[in-house]
Design a protein around this motif. Structure first.
Motif, mmCIF file in Angstrom:
data_model
loop_
_atom_site.group_PDB
_atom_site.id
_atom_site.type_symbol
_atom_site.label_atom_id
_atom_site.label_comp_id
_atom_site.label_asym_id
_atom_site.label_seq_id
_atom_site.Cartn_x
_atom_site.Cartn_y
_atom_site.Cartn_z
ATOM 1 N N ASP A 1 1.917 9.212 9.316
ATOM 2 C CA ASP A 1 2.502 8.737 7.871
ATOM 3 C C ASP A 1 1.715 7.151 7.684
ATOM 4 O OD1 ASP A 1 3.015 8.018 5.347
ATOM 5 O OD2 ASP A 1 5.165 8.430 5.745
ATOM 6 N N PRO A 2 0.604 6.922 7.096
ATOM 7 C CA PRO A 2 0.208 5.629 7.059
ATOM 8 C C PRO A 2 1.276 4.542 6.148
ATOM 9 C CG PRO A 2 -1.232 7.073 5.669
ATOM 10 C CD PRO A 2 -0.167 7.936 6.277
ATOM 11 N N ASN A 3 2.059 5.208 5.534
ATOM 12 C CA ASN A 3 3.262 4.438 4.735
ATOM 13 C C ASN A 3 3.934 3.585 5.733
ATOM 14 O OD1 ASN A 3 2.812 4.908 1.748
ATOM 15 N ND2 ASN A 3 3.502 7.153 2.579
ATOM 16 N N PHE B 1 2.873 1.865 8.383
ATOM 17 C CA PHE B 1 2.215 0.593 8.852
ATOM 18 C C PHE B 1 2.319 -0.406 7.625
ATOM 19 C CE2 PHE B 1 0.501 4.005 11.272
ATOM 20 C CZ PHE B 1 0.748 3.316 12.576
ATOM 21 N N ALA B 2 2.528 0.154 6.501
ATOM 22 C CA ALA B 2 2.170 -0.766 5.157
ATOM 23 C C ALA B 2 3.017 -2.112 5.288
ATOM 24 C CB ALA B 2 2.198 0.007 3.874
ATOM 25 N N TYR C 1 -5.169 3.286 7.471
ATOM 26 C CA TYR C 1 -3.939 2.364 7.154
ATOM 27 C C TYR C 1 -4.259 0.935 7.219
ATOM 28 C CZ TYR C 1 -3.210 1.511 12.045
ATOM 29 O OH TYR C 1 -3.591 0.981 13.454
ATOM 30 N N ALA D 1 -4.535 11.206 5.879
ATOM 31 C CA ALA D 1 -4.258 10.147 6.809
ATOM 32 C C ALA D 1 -5.529 9.418 7.330
ATOM 33 C CB ALA D 1 -3.124 10.276 7.801
ATOM 34 N N TYR E 1 0.829 5.549 0.052
ATOM 35 C CA TYR E 1 0.236 6.754 0.123
ATOM 36 C C TYR E 1 0.948 7.840 -0.255
ATOM 37 C CZ TYR E 1 -2.518 3.628 3.404
ATOM 38 O OH TYR E 1 -3.278 2.332 3.888
ATOM 39 N N ARG F 1 0.866 -1.182 -0.012
ATOM 40 C CA ARG F 1 0.232 0.146 -0.002
ATOM 41 C C ARG F 1 0.830 1.275 0.259
ATOM 42 N NH1 ARG F 1 -4.807 0.513 -2.263
ATOM 43 N NH2 ARG F 1 -6.432 1.198 -0.945
ATOM 44 N N GLU G 1 -9.928 2.466 4.797
ATOM 45 C CA GLU G 1 -9.510 1.284 4.519
ATOM 46 C C GLU G 1 -10.146 0.049 5.442
ATOM 47 O OE1 GLU G 1 -7.088 0.602 2.369
ATOM 48 O OE2 GLU G 1 -5.514 1.893 2.330
ATOM 49 N N SER H 1 -2.408 -3.071 7.733
ATOM 50 C CA SER H 1 -1.625 -3.801 8.296
ATOM 51 C C SER H 1 -1.956 -5.139 8.505
ATOM 52 C CB SER H 1 -0.759 -3.163 9.611
ATOM 53 O OG SER H 1 -1.380 -3.973 10.686
#
Lengths: 618, 367
Positions: free
Chosen positions: A282-284, A286-287, A164, A159, A152, A150, A193, A166
């Protein structure tokens, strides 16, 4: 004759049966004798492994088709389980290469059962990929899986709308096993999400691969291509969203506040155009599994970055609540638009006054609204009583969830007798009605609810359900679900009364509390209301709610700045910038800067040209 | 009495049946890891063996009655059948997405198994006076509706396999009845035209199975896995097989449901081509005797019963072995006398009892 015919048919049936058995014997002969060696090879220690490939999640687009959330390919290093145990050498080498402790790899191998790959490390860089590919013999049984991760691209922006993703937790797995969720699945944990996970996730595919004794894939026996998830087209306008984020960030730095939230909606439909909450995350991160260091930073932040303050945060509405009080007083006939009330700086029954002790003298409804006069609205509270106030607040939809498609929405609280009785075991006092009338005391609203109240005035009493998703689109391009505006209710108030409230609110930006920020030159007619909510924990929270254009409004904004002090100084500048972005009004500061830059560029260009001519002359 | 009785027994049929049942017990034992030292290792074999013996005893006892009496109960049995299938719908508990079982004390019954034999009896009873008279739609439609009702109830469970068996029984019996071949061809045409409608009624997993049959690669991790693994099991047995308990596919649990629907894969893997072909030849004997008993039966009712039973088994063998070897879609229907399952075994032994009964009272002995 009949008997003979019967017998004839039975002979045909008999012949058919011989044929069936002959075909089946031929079939097993083909499988076991002609192709037997091949299948014997496959069965030898069963050389078949399942390598699942995850379906790419659906993409998010804004209302103009701009991509907001997408996926990027990532590489995962995995071990294929083999009949023979994986040698310690390989594990040690892998541990050194990936910087994963040997014990952790061994733990993963031990915990694993079945024949799908054991994931050792997600999202590795290209250099590790190259090393493993080049030194295949040094890493038997190690494979690289391509997975979609994923992405973002706007990082913290939006966000709290997107949420997010995971790996699925044990509790989630237990709850959602029937829906086809499996261990190791990626699942939405917050925001859209989470809410639209079933639509977004798609269907995983995979390959059935024949491997040799060392685990090296020899050939693919079967493949099921993953089906990507459905895309979401949001109501968000990325231009407004970006401007709102920027405005909030700049203002927070400027005044040294830490937390804020902003909501932008279309009051005629309920579409949410922008939604901001600060601090954000930053949701990135968690990806691909958040590091404990990053998590500590988020978790230790006292302002709860994970919370979407726009729908979860509950704040006293402060003076923005005067919209409710004013509407109630006019509608109930407790005051006429012409009646003037004398503000001496304090109310005559209970000595409560204006914030800075100022006194406005004789004022009518529109003036009181424009200048947010407390004494006038204390008197309105006094005339209405707490029960009527409560009734109107609920009519505006306060004290209940708006039903926006985001998880964990708060209800807020409407000040009322039963609440006080229940929580404090005490009777209701008049001073509390005074507090309630100006949005202090027990009243609590979320920024989204504040936007809704303002939106109802803007839309002549119509209350639309707020929503973030316009439509869900299948990978084939067909629309799976289309979301239309939902009219929740209509204020039971005469149109001319709403018009009076609208007038008062317009004067806020013309002559009233927000006039100094908007200025007389502002090109669009805006109705607004500032608020400063007392906060027992620290500095006051600043509020601003607004809509525009004044005629046929299509934008409503609500901004709250936690511990920002006066609404006019903390929240109004943010609201103004959002409105400018929504109506494409160039920011005078930006224009000045741009012009200065252009001028500078021109000057340097001139200088260069001059220098060139000079050197040419020489 | 007993001597005459013995003289009139179809020994070939009995021998083939007993041979298949013995093979079945051995293979079920292997498939359920009787060689592994667990407490329940004998459970399946014991149960199947006990039911085979009990049913055999009941079958011998039933020799005393004349099958012709059944004809009078045709309609009553038909009603009983419908009630039983309705009971499954309301009382049954589901497994693997289908509602097929009724719990009766320690036994779980699968009424759709019994339903097949009951269907054969009641259909034979109403077709008895229609031999040579099925020449137009007017004649055929009432019979089709008679079968159609229980057919739909079974399809609703959902049990696609058994409902297809109903079709096979129906077609086999009306064919023997001398149905006009053009009419039968037309009915087939209509049936094929109706397939898209039937498709609509199928559950997702059933659709998947049919798609997987067309192309196992559609779902190699799900239902395609069964087909691929069972083909590997059969093929890897080669000529002589890996020996009992020697099948890596079945012993290591690569093969799902290997003691029930996929038992033929175990035969193929462990006994090889020799064993599997031998088993198929035993079925040929069984089915051939079925046809011969039909040909020699003393009355039309008996003839139709024998044809119905034979059609049922032939279809079971074709679909089950075909599925295991990858030339038929996966539909959960058992291999007669081989697959583990008390309801199926009981139905099949009762069918044998009826065949033997018809044989005992065949025409020649009347003279």
């Amino acid at each position: 004759m009949v008997v003979n015919d019967f017998d004839g048919r039975l002979k045909v049936l008999g012949a058919l049966i011989v044929l069936v058995i002959a075909v089946l014997i031929a079939r097993i002969g083909y499988l076991q004798i002609y192709d037997g060696e091949y299948y014997a090879g496959l069965a030898d220690g069963n050389r078949i492994r399942l390598i699942p490939s995850m379906a790419p999640r659906g993409t998010f687009y804004d209302r103009n088709g701009q991509m907001l959330v997408t996926n990027r390919p990532g590489f995962t290093v995995s071990l294929l389980p083999l009949t023979a145990p994986i040698s310690d050498d390989v594990i040690a080498r892998l541990s050194a290469l990936l910087n994963v402790p040997v014990e952790e790899i061994q733990k993963k191998i031990k915990a694993h059962s079945g024949f799908d790959p054991i994931r050792i490390k997600n999202d590795v860089g290209p250099e590790i990929l190259t090393i493993i590919e080049e030194q295949k013999t040094a890493y038997p049984g190690v494979i690289i899986e391509v997975q979609s991760i994923r992405d973002y691209p706007y990082k913290e922006q939006g966000a709290h709308i997107f949420g997010y993703v995971s790996e699925i937790s044990d509790e989630e797995l237990e709850k959602r096993k029937d829906e086809g969720y499996k261990t190791g699945d990626i699942i939405g944990k917050a925001g859209l999400e989470k809410l639209y996970d079933p639509e977004l996730r798609g269907t995983n595919g995979g390959e059935q691969v024949e491997v040799d004794v060392t685990g090296k894939p020899v050939q693919i026996l079967g493949r099921k291509n993953p089906v990507p998830g459905c895309d979401l087209v949001l109501t968000i306008d990325q231009k407004i969203q970006a401007a709102a984020e920027k405005a909030v960030d700049e203002q927070l730095v400027k005044i040294g506040a830490k937390a804020a939230a902003a909501v932008v909606m279309n009051p005629q439909t309920g579409e949410v155009l922008a939604l901001v909450s600060r601090p954000a995350y930053d949701p990135n991160l968690f990806a691909h599994g958040i590091s404990s260091k990053d998590w500590k930073v988020i978790n230790d932040n006292p302002n709860f970055p994970m919370d979407n303050k726009a729908v979860v945060g509950e704040y006293p509405p402060g003076s923005t609540f005067k919209i409710v009080t004013g509407t109630a007083a006019l509608s109930e006939g407790k005051v006429t638009p012409e009646e003037k009330i004398f503000d001496s700086g304090h109310h005559w029954i209970i000595p409560k006054g204006n914030a800075d002790g100022e006194a406005l003298g004789w004022i009518n409804f529109v003036e009181a609204m424009a200048h947010s006069d407390n004494v006038y609205f204390y008197e309105m509270g006094n005339r209405l009583g707490i029960d009527a106030l409560e009734r109107y607040a609920r009519m505006f939809g306060l004290g209940e969830k708006t039903g926006i498609n985001l998880p964990y929405e708060s209800e807020g609280l409407v000040a009322n007798r039963r609440y006080k009785e229940k929580v404090f075991g005490d009777d209701w006092y008049l001073s509390e009605t005074f507090d309630a009338a100006i949005g202090q005391g027990f009243n609590l609203v979320t920024p989204l609810q504040a936007a809704m109240v303002m939106g109802e005035i803007a839309a002549d009493g119509k209350r639309y359900k707020p929503y973030l998703v316009q439509r869900i689109v299948a990978p084939s391009g067909s629309v799976v679900k289309q979301f239309e505006p939902v009219l929740l209710s209509k204020l039971d108030v005469q149109p001319d009364i709403i018009r009076l409230v609208q007038q008062g609110l317009r004067d806020v930006t013309k002559f009233g509390t927000a006039a100094s920020i908007f200025g007389p030159e502002f090109p669009v007619d805006i109705a607004g209301k500032t608020g400063t909510a007392e906060n027992s924990q620290g500095k006051d929270h600043g509020w601003f709610v607004a809509y525009g254009p004044f005629v046929n409004p299509n934008i409503v904004v609500a901004v709250v700045v936690e511990q920002g002090g006066y609404g006019a100084q903390s929240a109004v500048p943010i609201g103004k910038k959002i409105i400018e972005a929504a109506f494409d009004i160039p920011d005078p500061e930006d224009t000045a800067k741009e012009e200065a830059e252009k001028k500078k560029e021109k000057e340097t260009a001139d200088a260069q040209a001059q220098a060139q001519t000079q050197s040419a002359q020489q | 009495m007993s001597k005459r009785w013995l003289r009139r027994t179809d020994f070939n049929l009995v021998a083939a049946t007993v041979a298949i049942i013995i093979m079945s017990l051995i293979i079920i034992g292997s498939a359920t890891h009787i060689n592994a030292a667990t407490q329940e290792r004998y459970w399946f074999v014991q149960r199947q063996g006990i039911f085979a013996i009990l049913n055999g005893a009941v079958a011998i006892f039933l020799m005393n009655f004349d099958y012709k009496a059944l004809q009078r109960y045709g309609n009553r049995l038909y009603i009983l059948n419908l009630l039983m299938l309705l009971a499954v719908m309301f009382l049954g508990h589901s497994a693997l997405g289908a509602q097929r079982w009724i719990q009766l004390g320690p036994i779980t019954l699968q009424p759709s198994e019994f339903s097949k034999l009951i269907m054969i009896i009641s259909l034979a009873a109403i077709l008895e006076d229609k031999v040579g008279k099925l020449n137009n739609l007017h004649d055929l439609i009432p019979v089709a509706l008679y079968v159609g009702l229980p057919f739909l109830l079974v399809l609703k469970q959902p049990d696609l396999g058994t409902s297809l068996v109903f079709m096979a029984i129906f077609v086999g019996m009306i064919f023997a009845c001398g149905v006009n071949l053009r009419l039968l061809g037309g009915a087939f045409g209509v049936g094929i035209a109706c397939l898209p409608i039937l498709w609509h009624f199928l559950k997702d997993y059933q659709k998947m199975r049919i798609m997987v049959f067309m192309d196992p690669n559609v779902d190699p991790l799900g239902s395609g896995y069964h087909i691929i693994q069972s083909k590997i099991a059969v093929g890897s047995g080669m000529l002589l097989g890996k020996g009992l308990f020697g099948g890596t596919q079945s012993q290591l649990n690569f093969l799902p449901e290997n003691h029930t629907d996929f038992i033929f894969a175990v035969v193929g893997e462990e006994l090889g081509f020799i064993g599997a072909a031998f088993l198929l030849l035993l079925y040929l004997v069984l089915l051939w005797r079925g046809i011969m008993i039909a040909r020699n039966a003393s009355d039309t009712f008996g003839r139709l019963l024998a044809v119905g039973i034979t059609s049922m088994w032939a279809f079971h063998v074709l679909v089950n072995v075909g599925m295991t070897t990858g030339i038929m879609p996966v539909t959960g229907i058992p291999l007669p006398f081989m697959s583990y399952g008390v309801s199926s075994l009981t139905t099949n032994i009762m069918s044998i009892a009826i065949l033997l009964n018809i044989h005992m009272r065949k025409q020649k002995l009347l003279f």
